[in-house]
Design a protein around this motif. Structure first.
Motif, mmCIF file in Angstrom:
data_model
loop_
_atom_site.group_PDB
_atom_site.id
_atom_site.type_symbol
_atom_site.label_atom_id
_atom_site.label_comp_id
_atom_site.label_asym_id
_atom_site.label_seq_id
_atom_site.Cartn_x
_atom_site.Cartn_y
_atom_site.Cartn_z
ATOM 1 N N ALA A 137 37.024 38.751 36.450
ATOM 2 C CA ALA A 137 36.764 37.823 37.555
ATOM 3 C C ALA A 137 35.493 37.022 37.283
ATOM 4 O O ALA A 137 35.437 35.806 37.515
ATOM 5 N N ARG A 197 44.613 35.599 37.827
ATOM 6 C CA ARG A 197 43.728 36.354 38.714
ATOM 7 C C ARG A 197 43.101 37.507 37.954
ATOM 8 O O ARG A 197 43.636 37.984 36.948
ATOM 9 N N GLU A 252 40.577 34.085 41.518
ATOM 10 C CA GLU A 252 41.898 33.518 41.256
ATOM 11 C C GLU A 252 41.716 32.050 40.891
ATOM 12 O O GLU A 252 40.975 31.327 41.556
ATOM 13 N N TYR A 254 51.846 35.071 39.088
ATOM 14 C CA TYR A 254 50.653 35.072 38.245
ATOM 15 C C TYR A 254 51.049 35.287 36.785
ATOM 16 O O TYR A 254 51.991 36.040 36.497
ATOM 17 N N TYR A 301 36.481 39.539 42.678
ATOM 18 C CA TYR A 301 37.869 39.111 42.472
ATOM 19 C C TYR A 301 37.868 37.593 42.375
ATOM 20 O O TYR A 301 37.144 36.908 43.104
ATOM 21 N N ARG A 334 39.869 40.892 38.291
ATOM 22 C CA ARG A 334 38.827 41.622 39.013
ATOM 23 C C ARG A 334 37.685 41.974 38.070
ATOM 24 O O ARG A 334 37.823 41.884 36.859
ATOM 25 N N ARG A 383 38.514 32.380 48.827
ATOM 26 C CA ARG A 383 39.008 33.448 49.685
ATOM 27 C C ARG A 383 38.195 33.471 50.981
ATOM 28 O O ARG A 383 37.022 33.082 51.001
ATOM 29 N N ARG A 427 48.800 30.344 37.438
ATOM 30 C CA ARG A 427 47.885 31.045 38.331
ATOM 31 C C ARG A 427 47.396 32.281 37.589
ATOM 32 O O ARG A 427 48.194 33.047 37.050
#
Length: 217
Positions: free
Chosen positions: A173, A167, A153, A21, A151, A169, A122, A165
């Motif tokens: 997010a 990511r 990604e 990431y 969350y 939260r 997810r 990538r």
């Protein structure tokens, strides 16, 4: 983890962690300023403008024109006091967004660029929704409660075309999901109930934008 040189940081090539990431929380002030100072702030397109309501084109040319667009986006984002901005929000129908967003209020700051983003789905058992008040520079002065996964990604490319990538939260997010939605022609209004959408549009009609907005027919 190798230290990236200044030129690489200015053109959006970030180091990655052991999981692959991007590390977008280092040297944030300098990186954002390096982009912004090369750019020109542009008016923000608002709901109703056709460019906001259709899927944008993929980025295929990772050259100087894209870098200038990204610089203009950072400048426009700063003018509007935003935490994220998609290219179609300044009238350019390309799949690229920039962000300068904290994880949570007072938490780590993330600064970066993603081209051709795709949200990674997810499993339902791993998704947890978080209610939060959401706004949008393209719906000025309006806010509404909206539940999103806490969350997110995103996969995509940087301004040089390298795979990335990202990511995050909580608030970050929400930002990643919100900006990716933009590039596929969806505003947060489209995720609201008819009643809440009407209320948000009423707030917009009664408010006065604090930044320049683009006129449209």
């Amino acid at each position: 983890m190798a230290q990236q040189d200044t030129d690489q940081q200015q053109t959006g090539v970030l180091p990655v962690d052991d999981e692959g990431y991007v590390v977008d929380t280092e040297d944030c002030e300098a990186r954002e300023a390096a982009w912004r100072e090369r750019g020109t702030s542009r008016p923000i397109t608002v709901v109703g403008n056709p460019v906001l309501h259709k899927e944008c084109a993929d980025v295929t040319d990772f050259g100087p024109e894209l870098e200038q667009l990204v610089a203009d986006m950072f400048a426009s984002q700063r003018t509007a006091s935003g935490v994220g901005l998609a290219a179609n929000q300044i009238g350019v129908a390309l799949k690229v967004f920039v962000y300068d967003c904290p994880e949570v209020k007072g938490g780590p700051r993330h600064v970066g660029v993603v081209c051709n983003p795709r949200l990674v789905e997810r499993p339902a058992a791993e998704r947890r929704l978080a209610e939060g008040k959401e706004g949008c520079l393209s719906v000025p002065t309006a806010f509404a409660e909206l539940a999103r996964p806490d969350y997110a990604e995103v996969t995509g490319q940087d301004v040089r075309g390298n795979p990335v990538r990202v990511r995050g939260r909580d608030f970050f997010a929400r930002c990643l999901q919100h900006e990716t939605d933009h590039l596929y022609g969806r505003l947060y209004l489209d995720r609201l109930s008819a009643r809440d959408r009407k209320d948000a549009l009423r707030q917009m009609a009664e408010g006065e934008p604090r930044y320049p907005v683009a006129e449209h027919g």
